[in-house]
Design an enzyme around this catalytic site. Structure first.
Site, PDB file in Angstrom:
ATOM      1  CG  ASP A 417      -2.113   0.843   0.983  1.00 38.47           C
ATOM      2  OD1 ASP A 417      -2.206   1.592   0.106  1.00 38.47           O
ATOM      3  OD2 ASP A 417      -3.015   0.538   1.806  1.00 38.47           O
ATOM      4  CD  GLU A 466      -7.092   1.135  -3.269  1.00 39.20           C
ATOM      5  OE1 GLU A 466      -7.987   1.413  -2.674  1.00 39.20           O
ATOM      6  OE2 GLU A 466      -5.898   1.140  -3.128  1.00 39.20           O
ATOM      7  CD  GLU A 472      -9.427   2.598   0.268  1.00 40.71           C
ATOM      8  OE1 GLU A 472      -8.730   3.437  -0.020  1.00 40.71           O
ATOM      9  OE2 GLU A 472      -9.019   1.494   0.513  1.00 40.71           O
TER      10      GLU A 472
END
Length: 665
Positions: A417, A466, A472
């Site tokens: 991430d 992503e 989210e």
């Protein structure tokens, strides 16, 4: 013979019916003859693209400038041209289809000065790329990539939410997560970048989706609208120079950049500039063009790669209840997640941010509340795999040792991430993650990154990406955020580039009036059946169950259905759809068909064509919006019916609704 493909190739050295030289340039047509690409050589290289009688891309220049002053494409001196047609079947180890037909015509123009331009024409689009044959390393100062669009069309495009550096927004620092604007080209804010893919309307209902493929060691392309409103041109982040450490040591922010965009070896193959052309919107839902253009994987055994579902902790904020321990980042909580995954046959559990000590960016420092060896042992006894989250900087600091160590312990993969950039360094970081992960048989989920460009073909263990305005965003959504419309827009645009890490599965579902952003106990916009349908419509080989296990245990009927849905498929088809309004898709594996449909905020009646089914009698398990689902999003109805003999089935979706069915003999 390559394990992933069987092919035949013909090299043709004379003109044949699908290309011809003319005074105005060199023509290349796709195998069907519908698409025509015209390359013109004058003071510069230009190209144009038409589909039938409609101009898709107007005359647009192509060039690349090196830091020593060399310009590929300026005053081109043609040395040789070569034509090729190829017709092959690709058999991906991990994909939404069992096989892909790869049929194209290709034109290579080799120029004096050590470079070539390659053009390809498929039945659903065109692409071009530069190739350098220079013998010494060099630096690219800039690239001219232009996409002129006739008649001031309307476009669907998303602009990056730039991070602030020293108080100033920097659009090159972005998580690539935003909803789409739908505006006339001339009304786009010229100060704003657009990140790929971008979708433009054309004549007679046609559209062109602009993106890129085979991006391995080069900056990603953004688009800006030209000052004369004729189209888009490419913009690229320069190579990073000075980087500051941010966010608990897990993220790097570029403070200054070099006067070039890329450092490359002499012999270099550059990314494809891709234009996917659709005659109808549904053509975009099943496009394989980006995958086909990517570098094939090396011949190897990829049977160790296991896609599947994931019980995920972060979205639900570790909010368990009805338990006799304090929920959070600790061994007891993760054993509960493992038990939940085992009960429903969910393949993985992710340990998201918090398992490693914050600050040092050292993935070997595990918080004392976690007994990693015990968790791995316990998960293995329950036939559940564990995946670890990592901030990019911590992973980058010691990538080889981290992968070797945790693979040996029994960890199955990493979710990485906070990359939040696509300059050359970060694009290469993604590639190195995939390469190193493959070496140690680890799945790689590239979260916090840009759209995919085919890396999943080159390294099949790079399983998710992503670069999507996923669920989210509902934890902190600003008033007016419209996720429902995004859900029926994104599959025609972002999903053209490849798989998503959208992270669906909310059990708390709200209509437009009742939705609010709650960080610790989040909800979704739209109905329960909408969440179920997303498991069928969205491509995600590693697919999250985002909500808390306690909530799923209260909703076992839905949970069992979700857990049984495959994440890779033998066949994928689009049934119907219109960008921004609605869509329905069908997927098949092991003689079972799954159908999913979504609508926007308009309630909708549809008749689905189920003629893809063969002869015989079929049953369908259906989850449909309940009669009060427009008021209480969690309302749904399950039923099992025989599939009508005429293969026509009428369905109804409420505002923000969805519909799913499982069909079998």
């Amino acid at each position: 013979m390559n394990l992933l493909s069987r092919k035949w190739t013909a090299i043709l050295l004379i003109a044949v019916p699908f290309w011809a030289n003319a005074q105005k340039g060199i023509e290349l047509k796709d195998p069907s003859g519908k698409i025509q690409l015209n390359v013109m050589l004058g003071n510069t290289v230009t190209y144009s693209v038409s589909h039938g009688e409609d101009v898709i891309i107007g005359t647009s220049p192509v060039s690349m400038t090196l830091t020593d002053g060399t310009v590929f494409g300026k005053e081109p001196r043609l040395k040789k041209k070569k034509y090729r047609t190829e017709n092959q079947m690709i058999y991906p180890p991990i994909y939404r289809k069992q096989s892909i037909k790869d049929h194209f015509n290709e034109l290579t123009l080799e120029f004096k000065g050590g470079y070539s331009l390659v053009f390809r024409a498929y039945e659903d689009g065109v692409a071009y790329r530069f190739i350098s044959d220079l013998k010494k390393p060099f630096m690219v100062e800039s690239e001219q990539a232009v996409f002129n669009l006739p008649n001031n069309p309307k476009v669907f495009a998303a602009t990056p939410k730039g991070r602030k550096i020293d108080g100033v927004e920097n659009q090159y620092h972005s998580s690539f997560q935003n909803t789409y604007r739908y505006v006339e080209l001339s009304k786009w804010d010229k100060s704003r970048l657009a990140f790929l893919p971008v979708l433009s309307e054309s004549e007679n209902g046609k559209k062109v989706c602009i993106t890129e493929a085979d991006l391995l060691n080069y900056p990603g392309m953004f688009l800006k609208v030209s000052s004369d409103n004729k189209g888009f041109y490419g913009e690229f982040a320069a190579y990073p120079k000075d980087i500051s450490v941010e966010v608990r040591g897990l993220k790097g922010m570029v403070k200054t950049r070099e006067p070039y965009i890329a450092k490359v070896e002499g012999k270099t193959v550059f990314p494809w500039r891709v234009m996917v052309i659709s005659e109808k919107d549904t053509d975009l839902l099943c496009s394989d063009m980006v995958y086909k253009l990517a570098t094939p994987a090396a011949e190897a055994d990829y049977s160790w790669i296991k896609p599947g579902k994931v019980a995920w902790d972060w979205w639900n904020d570790w909010n368990l209840y009805g338990v006799d321990f304090r929920a959070g980042v600790n061994t007891e909580t993760y054993k509960y997640y493992i038990d939940f995954a085992s009960k429903f046959g969910i393949e993985y559990v992710i340990l998201d941010e918090g398992w490693a000590v914050a600050g040092p960016a050292d993935l070997f420092q595990i918080v004392p509340e976690i007994d990693m060896e015990e968790l791995i042992r316990y998960a293995d006894s329950k036939k559940v795999g564990l995946i670890l989250w990592a901030g990019y900087r911590a992973f980058d600091l010691d990538m080889e040792r981290v992968c070797k160590h945790y693979s040996a312990m029994g960890i199955k993969g990493f979710k990485i991430d906070f990359m939040d950039r696509d300059d050359q360094y970060m694009v290469d970081f993604n590639r190195r993650c995939a390469e190193t992960g493959a070496k140690y048989k680890l799945l790689i989920d590239l979260h916090g990154t840009h759209k995919p460009t085919g890396l999943q073909r080159t390294y099949p263990n790079a399983i998710n990406f992503e670069g999507v305005h996923g669920l989210e965003e509902m934890k902190w959504a600003q008033p007016g955020t419209d996720q429902v419309t995004y859900d029926v827009t994104m599959p025609f645009i972002r999903m053209v580039a490849g798989p998503l890490d959208y992270t669906q599965g909310a059990m708390n579902n709200a209509n437009k009036e009742n939705f609010k952003a709650v960080y610790s106990e989040p909800m979704s916009q739209g109905t329960r059946c909408r969440q179920l349908a997303q498991y069928i419509i969205f491509d995600s080989p590693l697919n999250m169950l985002c909500d808390a296990p306690t909530n799923y245990l209260k909703e076992e009927e839905c949970t069992k259905f979700i857990a049984a849905i495959p994440t890779v498929w033998e066949e994928t088809k689009a049934l119907c759809g219109e960008v921004g309004k609605y869509l329905a898709m069908v997927r098949q594996k092991n003689d079972v068909w799954y159908v999913g449909a979504l609508t926007n905020w308009d309630s909708r009646d549809m008749e689905l064509d189920l003629s893809f089914l063969g002869e015989g009698e079929y049953k369908a398990e259906i989850f449909e919006d309940g009669i009060n689902a427009d008021r209480v999003g969690k309302d749904y109805k399950r039923k099992v019916i025989p599939v009508p003999a005429d293969r026509r089935l009428k369905i109804h979706m409420v505002s923000g609704g969805g519909h799913v069915m499982r069909i079998w003999k």
